[in-house]
Design a protein around this motif. Sequence first.
Motif, PDB file in Angstrom:
ATOM      1  N   GLY A  38      53.834  35.324  44.161  1.00  0.00           N
ATOM      2  CA  GLY A  38      53.284  36.241  43.231  1.00  0.00           C
ATOM      3  C   GLY A  38      53.510  37.307  43.807  1.00  0.00           C
ATOM      4  O   GLY A  38      53.728  38.988  42.283  1.00  0.00           O
ATOM      5  N   TYR A  39      54.367  37.698  43.829  1.00  0.00           N
ATOM      6  CA  TYR A  39      54.883  39.205  44.213  1.00  0.00           C
ATOM      7  C   TYR A  39      56.195  39.458  43.148  1.00  0.00           C
ATOM      8  O   TYR A  39      56.732  38.769  42.267  1.00  0.00           O
ATOM      9  CB  TYR A  39      56.786  38.844  45.093  1.00  0.00           C
ATOM     10  CG  TYR A  39      57.640  39.953  45.065  1.00  0.00           C
ATOM     11  CD1 TYR A  39      57.565  41.126  44.969  1.00  0.00           C
ATOM     12  CD2 TYR A  39      59.157  39.826  44.825  1.00  0.00           C
ATOM     13  CE1 TYR A  39      58.675  42.693  45.238  1.00  0.00           C
ATOM     14  CE2 TYR A  39      60.060  40.936  45.449  1.00  0.00           C
ATOM     15  CZ  TYR A  39      59.461  41.612  45.174  1.00  0.00           C
ATOM     16  OH  TYR A  39      60.222  42.912  45.189  1.00  0.00           O
ATOM     17  N   CYS A  40      56.344  40.744  42.842  1.00  0.00           N
ATOM     18  CA  CYS A  40      55.383  41.929  41.435  1.00  0.00           C
ATOM     19  C   CYS A  40      56.405  42.785  41.923  1.00  0.00           C
ATOM     20  O   CYS A  40      56.551  43.640  42.855  1.00  0.00           O
ATOM     21  CB  CYS A  40      55.029  42.011  40.903  1.00  0.00           C
ATOM     22  SG  CYS A  40      54.114  40.453  40.273  1.00  0.00           S
ATOM     23  N   VAL A  41      57.218  43.365  40.911  1.00  0.00           N
ATOM     24  CA  VAL A  41      58.140  45.174  40.757  1.00  0.00           C
ATOM     25  C   VAL A  41      57.307  45.637  39.919  1.00  0.00           C
ATOM     26  O   VAL A  41      57.652  44.970  38.617  1.00  0.00           O
ATOM     27  CB  VAL A  41      59.336  44.863  40.947  1.00  0.00           C
ATOM     28  CG1 VAL A  41      59.996  45.848  40.812  1.00  0.00           C
ATOM     29  CG2 VAL A  41      59.730  43.750  42.948  1.00  0.00           C
ATOM     30  N   LEU A  42      56.743  46.437  39.595  1.00  0.00           N
ATOM     31  CA  LEU A  42      56.381  48.235  38.671  1.00  0.00           C
ATOM     32  C   LEU A  42      58.296  48.860  38.884  1.00  0.00           C
ATOM     33  O   LEU A  42      58.186  49.204  39.222  1.00  0.00           O
ATOM     34  CB  LEU A  42      55.155  48.872  39.106  1.00  0.00           C
ATOM     35  CG  LEU A  42      54.930  49.701  37.876  1.00  0.00           C
ATOM     36  CD1 LEU A  42      54.734  49.267  36.678  1.00  0.00           C
ATOM     37  CD2 LEU A  42      53.742  50.612  38.346  1.00  0.00           C
ATOM     38  N   ASP A  71      45.615  43.959  41.445  1.00  0.00           N
ATOM     39  CA  ASP A  71      44.871  43.361  41.166  1.00  0.00           C
ATOM     40  C   ASP A  71      45.111  41.503  40.398  1.00  0.00           C
ATOM     41  O   ASP A  71      43.628  40.624  40.786  1.00  0.00           O
ATOM     42  CB  ASP A  71      43.633  44.169  40.053  1.00  0.00           C
ATOM     43  CG  ASP A  71      42.938  45.587  40.558  1.00  0.00           C
ATOM     44  OD1 ASP A  71      42.699  45.083  41.803  1.00  0.00           O
ATOM     45  OD2 ASP A  71      42.893  45.882  39.885  1.00  0.00           O
ATOM     46  N   ALA A  72      45.815  41.911  39.955  1.00  0.00           N
ATOM     47  CA  ALA A  72      45.698  40.665  38.763  1.00  0.00           C
ATOM     48  C   ALA A  72      46.795  38.968  40.008  1.00  0.00           C
ATOM     49  O   ALA A  72      46.249  38.362  39.862  1.00  0.00           O
ATOM     50  CB  ALA A  72      47.250  40.787  37.583  1.00  0.00           C
ATOM     51  N   ILE A  73      47.272  39.970  41.175  1.00  0.00           N
ATOM     52  CA  ILE A  73      48.558  39.113  42.047  1.00  0.00           C
ATOM     53  C   ILE A  73      47.049  39.063  42.896  1.00  0.00           C
ATOM     54  O   ILE A  73      46.622  37.757  43.083  1.00  0.00           O
ATOM     55  CB  ILE A  73      49.312  39.733  42.463  1.00  0.00           C
ATOM     56  CG1 ILE A  73      50.650  40.037  42.555  1.00  0.00           C
ATOM     57  CG2 ILE A  73      49.195  38.952  43.917  1.00  0.00           C
ATOM     58  CD1 ILE A  73      51.526  40.839  43.139  1.00  0.00           C
ATOM     59  N   LEU A 137      53.077  30.054  37.101  1.00  0.00           N
ATOM     60  CA  LEU A 137      52.631  31.146  38.267  1.00  0.00           C
ATOM     61  C   LEU A 137      52.436  32.361  37.090  1.00  0.00           C
ATOM     62  O   LEU A 137      51.349  33.117  36.409  1.00  0.00           O
ATOM     63  CB  LEU A 137      53.053  31.476  38.997  1.00  0.00           C
ATOM     64  CG  LEU A 137      53.205  32.890  39.950  1.00  0.00           C
ATOM     65  CD1 LEU A 137      51.644  33.229  40.131  1.00  0.00           C
ATOM     66  CD2 LEU A 137      54.051  32.278  40.953  1.00  0.00           C
ATOM     67  N   LYS A 138      53.711  32.816  36.067  1.00  0.00           N
ATOM     68  CA  LYS A 138      53.759  33.413  35.487  1.00  0.00           C
ATOM     69  C   LYS A 138      52.496  33.899  34.656  1.00  0.00           C
ATOM     70  O   LYS A 138      52.807  34.679  34.151  1.00  0.00           O
ATOM     71  CB  LYS A 138      55.131  33.379  35.207  1.00  0.00           C
ATOM     72  CG  LYS A 138      56.230  34.872  34.051  1.00  0.00           C
ATOM     73  CD  LYS A 138      57.295  34.769  33.371  1.00  0.00           C
ATOM     74  CE  LYS A 138      57.676  35.581  32.563  1.00  0.00           C
ATOM     75  NZ  LYS A 138      58.957  35.070  32.329  1.00  0.00           N
ATOM     76  N   GLY A 139      52.455  32.735  34.042  1.00  0.00           N
ATOM     77  CA  GLY A 139      51.924  33.067  32.317  1.00  0.00           C
ATOM     78  C   GLY A 139      50.601  33.581  33.177  1.00  0.00           C
ATOM     79  O   GLY A 139      49.851  34.054  31.982  1.00  0.00           O
ATOM     80  N   LYS A 140      49.886  32.990  33.713  1.00  0.00           N
ATOM     81  CA  LYS A 140      48.654  33.524  34.125  1.00  0.00           C
ATOM     82  C   LYS A 140      48.891  34.502  34.712  1.00  0.00           C
ATOM     83  O   LYS A 140      47.890  35.282  35.119  1.00  0.00           O
ATOM     84  CB  LYS A 140      48.180  32.793  35.570  1.00  0.00           C
ATOM     85  CG  LYS A 140      48.087  30.595  35.790  1.00  0.00           C
ATOM     86  CD  LYS A 140      47.895  30.463  37.112  1.00  0.00           C
ATOM     87  CE  LYS A 140      47.458  28.767  36.929  1.00  0.00           C
ATOM     88  NZ  LYS A 140      47.331  28.475  38.198  1.00  0.00           N
ATOM     89  N   GLN A 146      46.738  41.317  31.157  1.00  0.00           N
ATOM     90  CA  GLN A 146      46.145  41.681  30.517  1.00  0.00           C
ATOM     91  C   GLN A 146      44.608  41.615  30.597  1.00  0.00           C
ATOM     92  O   GLN A 146      44.010  42.994  29.853  1.00  0.00           O
ATOM     93  CB  GLN A 146      46.630  40.036  28.792  1.00  0.00           C
ATOM     94  CG  GLN A 146      47.817  40.655  28.842  1.00  0.00           C
ATOM     95  CD  GLN A 146      48.728  41.769  28.131  1.00  0.00           C
ATOM     96  OE1 GLN A 146      47.805  42.674  27.136  1.00  0.00           O
ATOM     97  NE2 GLN A 146      49.675  41.944  28.148  1.00  0.00           N
ATOM     98  N   LYS A 147      44.150  40.958  31.193  1.00  0.00           N
ATOM     99  CA  LYS A 147      42.485  41.560  31.224  1.00  0.00           C
ATOM    100  C   LYS A 147      42.073  42.882  31.890  1.00  0.00           C
ATOM    101  O   LYS A 147      41.639  43.114  31.892  1.00  0.00           O
ATOM    102  CB  LYS A 147      41.696  40.095  32.110  1.00  0.00           C
ATOM    103  CG  LYS A 147      40.434  40.122  31.833  1.00  0.00           C
ATOM    104  CD  LYS A 147      39.847  39.019  33.170  1.00  0.00           C
ATOM    105  CE  LYS A 147      38.888  38.719  33.098  1.00  0.00           C
ATOM    106  NZ  LYS A 147      38.351  37.857  33.552  1.00  0.00           N
ATOM    107  N   VAL A 148      43.330  42.990  32.987  1.00  0.00           N
ATOM    108  CA  VAL A 148      42.779  44.104  34.050  1.00  0.00           C
ATOM    109  C   VAL A 148      43.419  45.467  32.780  1.00  0.00           C
ATOM    110  O   VAL A 148      42.864  46.775  33.236  1.00  0.00           O
ATOM    111  CB  VAL A 148      43.632  43.894  35.522  1.00  0.00           C
ATOM    112  CG1 VAL A 148      42.795  42.149  36.248  1.00  0.00           C
ATOM    113  CG2 VAL A 148      44.608  44.607  35.631  1.00  0.00           C
TER     114      VAL A 148
END
Length: 154
Positions: A38-42, A71-73, A137-140, A146-148
């Motif tokens: 779930g690690y992400c970068v902005l 929040d998404a993670i 995982l990417k799709g989720k 999009q929801k948050v």
Amino acid sequence: MSWKNDRIGAAHRGENPMVLARMKSGFAVIGDTQFLEGYCVLLPYEEVNTLNDLPFQQRSDYLLDMSLIGDAIQAVCQPRRINYSIYGNTDAFLHAHIFPRYDWEPEERKPYPVWQYSPDMWRNSQYQYRDETHLELKGKLIKQLQKVMTGAYE
């Protein structure tokens, strides 16, 4: 030129395959390594040196977007907590790391930053993002972002 050599430009051109969402302040991307799933970068829309180089409103938008990725993670991966990091020492431009932290991590790692994990964890091919392993995982994450964003940007 590989998209990894110009991640922001590649995101603008639609060539960065790691992009999850276009946010108010930049691009949410899934991390190259997924040993902490779930690690992400902005990534900001334009390369700037530091957060402090942004005007006040853009700083606020950037920090809000960091938290929305968190929040998404949180919703998708159910970690025990989210860690947020902005350094810019290796890649000398503004980008924020959003790391899920899990109960299953070794006890000796839990109190410390993720950067203290072995270099092998960062480079080992078994932990690198691959569609075969991480596309669901990417799709989720895309769906949850999009929801948050819908709730936060209204």
